[in-house]
Write a protein that holds these residues in place. Structure first.
Motif, PDB file in Angstrom:
ATOM      1  N   ILE A 157       4.455   6.809  -9.268  1.00 60.24           N
ATOM      2  CA  ILE A 157       3.560   6.606 -10.111  1.00 60.24           C
ATOM      3  C   ILE A 157       4.126   7.252 -10.759  1.00 60.24           C
ATOM      4  O   ILE A 157       3.670   6.850 -12.660  1.00 60.24           O
ATOM      5  CB  ILE A 157       2.296   6.231  -9.988  1.00 60.24           C
ATOM      6  N   SER A 158       3.486   8.582 -10.350  1.00 60.48           N
ATOM      7  CA  SER A 158       3.852   9.527 -11.385  1.00 60.48           C
ATOM      8  C   SER A 158       4.890   9.847 -12.023  1.00 60.48           C
ATOM      9  O   SER A 158       5.642   9.982 -13.068  1.00 60.48           O
ATOM     10  CB  SER A 158       3.610  11.008 -10.254  1.00 60.48           C
ATOM     11  N   CYS A 159       6.312   9.340 -11.065  1.00 56.57           N
ATOM     12  CA  CYS A 159       7.580   9.234 -11.781  1.00 56.57           C
ATOM     13  C   CYS A 159       7.694   8.692 -12.224  1.00 56.57           C
ATOM     14  O   CYS A 159       8.409   9.114 -13.356  1.00 56.57           O
ATOM     15  CB  CYS A 159       8.828   9.647 -10.389  1.00 56.57           C
ATOM     16  N   PHE A 160       7.593   7.422 -12.126  1.00 52.13           N
ATOM     17  CA  PHE A 160       7.401   6.021 -13.844  1.00 52.13           C
ATOM     18  C   PHE A 160       6.345   6.911 -15.141  1.00 52.13           C
ATOM     19  O   PHE A 160       7.060   6.957 -16.407  1.00 52.13           O
ATOM     20  CB  PHE A 160       6.264   5.579 -12.823  1.00 52.13           C
ATOM     21  N   ILE A 185       6.492  -0.751  -9.112  1.00 49.53           N
ATOM     22  CA  ILE A 185       8.702  -1.019  -8.950  1.00 49.53           C
ATOM     23  C   ILE A 185       8.942  -1.867 -10.205  1.00 49.53           C
ATOM     24  O   ILE A 185      10.053  -1.899 -10.769  1.00 49.53           O
ATOM     25  CB  ILE A 185       8.668  -1.785  -7.800  1.00 49.53           C
ATOM     26  N   GLY A 186       7.726  -3.186 -10.377  1.00 49.03           N
ATOM     27  CA  GLY A 186       8.572  -3.834 -11.658  1.00 49.03           C
ATOM     28  C   GLY A 186       8.831  -3.202 -13.137  1.00 49.03           C
ATOM     29  O   GLY A 186       9.628  -3.869 -13.889  1.00 49.03           O
ATOM     30  N   LYS A 187       7.567  -2.522 -13.730  1.00 50.70           N
ATOM     31  CA  LYS A 187       7.709  -1.901 -14.259  1.00 50.70           C
ATOM     32  C   LYS A 187       8.463  -1.020 -14.843  1.00 50.70           C
ATOM     33  O   LYS A 187       9.403  -1.016 -15.645  1.00 50.70           O
ATOM     34  CB  LYS A 187       6.201  -1.360 -14.506  1.00 50.70           C
ATOM     35  N   SER A 188       9.162   0.100 -13.420  1.00 55.14           N
ATOM     36  CA  SER A 188      10.105   0.573 -13.942  1.00 55.14           C
ATOM     37  C   SER A 188      11.337  -0.051 -14.006  1.00 55.14           C
ATOM     38  O   SER A 188      12.309   0.023 -14.849  1.00 55.14           O
ATOM     39  CB  SER A 188      10.393   1.330 -12.391  1.00 55.14           C
ATOM     40  N   TYR A 189      12.428  -1.469 -13.238  1.00 54.30           N
ATOM     41  CA  TYR A 189      13.144  -2.651 -13.595  1.00 54.30           C
ATOM     42  C   TYR A 189      12.851  -2.238 -14.996  1.00 54.30           C
ATOM     43  O   TYR A 189      13.967  -2.678 -15.605  1.00 54.30           O
ATOM     44  CB  TYR A 189      12.986  -3.351 -12.479  1.00 54.30           C
ATOM     45  N   GLU A 190      12.055  -3.023 -15.851  1.00 50.98           N
ATOM     46  CA  GLU A 190      11.398  -3.371 -16.589  1.00 50.98           C
ATOM     47  C   GLU A 190      12.347  -2.285 -17.922  1.00 50.98           C
ATOM     48  O   GLU A 190      12.906  -2.805 -18.660  1.00 50.98           O
ATOM     49  CB  GLU A 190       9.947  -4.031 -17.249  1.00 50.98           C
ATOM     50  N   ALA A 208      10.791   6.706  -9.444  1.00 51.75           N
ATOM     51  CA  ALA A 208      10.041   6.158  -8.775  1.00 51.75           C
ATOM     52  C   ALA A 208       9.936   5.318  -8.286  1.00 51.75           C
ATOM     53  O   ALA A 208       9.190   4.691  -7.117  1.00 51.75           O
ATOM     54  CB  ALA A 208       9.261   5.266 -10.182  1.00 51.75           C
ATOM     55  N   ILE A 209      10.437   3.746  -8.216  1.00 54.45           N
ATOM     56  CA  ILE A 209      11.235   3.059  -7.480  1.00 54.45           C
ATOM     57  C   ILE A 209      11.849   3.539  -6.035  1.00 54.45           C
ATOM     58  O   ILE A 209      11.334   2.360  -5.074  1.00 54.45           O
ATOM     59  CB  ILE A 209      12.818   1.867  -7.774  1.00 54.45           C
ATOM     60  N   GLN A 210      11.966   4.627  -5.406  1.00 50.02           N
ATOM     61  CA  GLN A 210      12.366   5.109  -4.562  1.00 50.02           C
ATOM     62  C   GLN A 210      11.351   5.674  -3.523  1.00 50.02           C
ATOM     63  O   GLN A 210      11.203   5.119  -2.724  1.00 50.02           O
ATOM     64  CB  GLN A 210      13.497   6.165  -4.263  1.00 50.02           C
ATOM     65  N   ASN A 211      10.571   6.460  -4.431  1.00 50.56           N
ATOM     66  CA  ASN A 211       8.632   6.593  -3.696  1.00 50.56           C
ATOM     67  C   ASN A 211       7.807   5.307  -3.543  1.00 50.56           C
ATOM     68  O   ASN A 211       7.674   5.442  -2.527  1.00 50.56           O
ATOM     69  CB  ASN A 211       8.645   7.708  -4.598  1.00 50.56           C
TER      70      ASN A 211
END
Length: 577
Positions: free
Chosen positions: A249-252, A287-292, A260-263
């Motif tokens: 979440i911090s990476c996001f 994960i969804g927000k990261s892809y978005e 973020a996705i990897q962690n």
């Protein structure tokens, strides 16, 4: 004796473990509790293979009237049961038996254990809080700081969920200050193990509070500290997963979306293993927000849908993932799938209802400091309300039995009406996005089969457009002759143009405009819902109530009274939310 503390947020379900090595022994009347536990102590959490041995353990404890071992046996049963209903059943039995002991320390542990089950497995905050209060009451006069800090910890978890992050942070700091020195003291290794769990979980909760307070430097510092403590530690896989989740979440937040996705992917297996649907849902969301953010909408939507699947199954959602539905609504609006957009709009309303209910439900109970008198006073008030509620429930049940035959008969009809209303609602939304227009090209030279001059056709079409915009059709008693005169044309030309461009005769054309107009007003303007059918009939220019009802049903597929009822119900649900 080593305690099997486990799963989310330092739950302390206290299943004691004694490590015995050597040959397997058969269970006999002379077997000790340790002899029995060695058959199942190394099995993983939620492994039902342990339960036959746990039952033998409990039988021996009850026979010997040993309340310490009875508590231990029920804690083991809860730990190894996979089904949350079975866990609660064991917790209920545990409380019933331990109350007989009159031992305040044992009673406090039993109540706390039951509260944890309500909190973690059911997400039912009133029952959880009630059990925590009982645990606190019975721990007031005992010499057990460890137990007291467990209760403080759980009160902090509830405060954190409700959004009182500064207050929760103070409690978690107290817990860390208590547990951290004990991780380095000269005590039994098993006690060090349990205090390490307490310290790590208190750190995890502090990270959550700092993140919500937007103090990212402090939360990142604690994440690094926690992970450094776990580099060479065994038996803390779940705690490590929580720190990795926080790192994701911090990476996001720092816009490092691939990391973020990897962690988050790395943390998910442990969260799913213990059925932590809150942590799982939160991980799916980020994960969804990261892809978005990476403009990979198709991948993002897959994870947003997973969040909705958890919500549908558990009927629970945390405020942090509310944006999941906003993303889904925006996506399906963008790709023009109104059915999905409507569905996720309604899911968002359900989510808001649950979120608001939980906040409203506990805020006046937990916002104040956790002094015993105020908490217990509130508990008595709740118990009084529950008693009244039980009486009301019994009366209601009797009425339900009387009315059930009528309800079953109505159920089918209501379902049909709801379906028709939903279909009409979709058409209304579609009409608002793609309004009909009467084009001057509707009857081109090539298509003109009316014998009416093209110039006259285009003139009439333009005037029809203006007529519809002005809502001239709501004039009661409007005739074709009157409209033709206002258009400076004759009824023959007007009739032929309407038939050709609209595919219906004059009366059908006017009536459809009237019904479409009044339907839009009923949907978008709440004051129209209070009109009588006679009033609505006059508003749209139709001659009689019967004609209005018949035309409304014929064009919309639903009676006006049913449409009004469904729309009022929908608006009331939104207002209550």
């Amino acid at each position: 004796m080593k305690l099997l503390t486990h799963h989310i947020t330092f739950l302390f379900l206290f299943s004691a473990v004694i490590y015995i090595h050597g040959q397997n022994l058969k269970i006999t009347d002379n077997s000790t509790f340790g002899d029995i536990r060695k058959y199942y102590e190394d099995l993983p959490e939620n492994d039902k293979q342990a339960l036959p041995y746990v039952n033998v353990y409990l039988k021996k404890a009850k026979k010997e009237n040993d309340y310490i071992e009875i508590l231990q046996g029920y804690q083991d049963a809860i730990y190894f049961s996979r089904n949350k209903f079975q866990k609660l059943k064991y917790a209920d039995r545990c409380v019933s038996y331990i109350l007989k002991s009159k031992d305040q320390k044992l009673i406090s542990k039993a109540y706390l254990e039951k509260g944890v089950i309500y909190y973690f497995f059911y997400k039912q905050y009133q029952p959880a809080l009630n059990e925590y209060l009982k645990a606190y009451e019975h721990s007031e006069n005992i010499d057990d700081e460890f137990l007291r800090y467990r209760i403080i910890y759980h009160l902090g978890v509830v405060k954190s969920y409700l959004g009182y992050y500064n207050e929760a942070l103070k409690l978690f700091k107290k817990c860390s200050a208590y547990f951290e020195p004990l991780t380095k003291s000269r005590i039994h290794p098993n006690l060090i193990f349990n205090n390490r769990k307490g310290y790590l979980n208190s750190l995890h909760q502090q990270i959550i509070c700092y993140r919500h307070l937007k103090n990212y430097s402090k939360s990142d510092s604690l994440i690094r500290h926690g992970l450094s403590l776990l580099q060479s530690s065994d038996g803390f896989d779940l705690e490590k997963a929580y720190f990795i989740k926080c790192l994701g979440i911090s990476c996001f937040e720092r816009q490092k979306y691939q990391k973020a996705i990897q962690n988050l992917d790395l943390a998910l297996p442990e969260l799913r293993k213990i059925d932590d649907f809150t942590g799982t849902s939160l991980s799916y969301y980020y994960i969804g927000k990261s892809y978005e953010k990476m403009h990979k909408d198709n991948l993002a939507v897959d994870f947003f849908i997973k969040v909705d699947s958890v919500f549908q199954k558990e009927k629970f959602i945390i405020p942090e993932v509310r944006g999941n539905y906003e993303s889904l609504i925006n996506y399906y609006h963008k790709v023009n799938i109104p059915e999905k957009e409507l569905y996720y709009t309604k899911q968002l309303l359900k989510a808001d209802s649950i979120i608001n209910k939980d906040f409203r439900h506990l805020s006046d109970k937990i916002h104040k400091e956790y002094d015993t008198k105020s908490l217990l006073g509130r508990q008595k008030e709740l118990e009084s309300k529950n008693s009244i509620g039980f009486i009301v429930l019994m009366i209601s049940s009797a009425l339900i039995i009387i009315l059930i035959t009528v309800l079953l008969h109505r159920k089918k009809k209501e379902k049909e009406i709801q379906h028709k209303y939903t279909e009409l609602e979709k058409r209304i939304i579609h009409q608002n996005r793609s309004p009909e227009k009467t084009s001057v090209l509707s009857c081109s030279v090539k298509e003109n089969k009316t014998g009416v001059p093209n110039a006259v056709i285009n003139d009439i079409l333009e005037k029809l457009n203006d007529f519809e915009k002005r809502k001239g059709f709501i004039k009661k008693g409007l005739t074709q002759q009157e409209l033709a005169k206002s258009f400076n044309t004759n009824t023959s030309y007007l009739s032929q143009v309407i038939n050709e461009s609209k595919g219906r005769n004059f009366n059908r054309y006017i009536n459809k405009l009237r019904i479409k107009y009044i339907t839009q007003e009923l949907y978008h303007n709440p004051k129209y819902l209070d009109y009588t059918i006679e009033g609505l009939t006059q508003k749209c220019g139709i001659s009689s109530r019967k004609s209005f009802s018949d035309l409304f049903h014929e064009i919309n597929g639903i009676r006006p009274t049913d449409f009004i009822k469904q729309r009022k119900k929908e608006l009331e649900e939104k207002t209550n939310i």
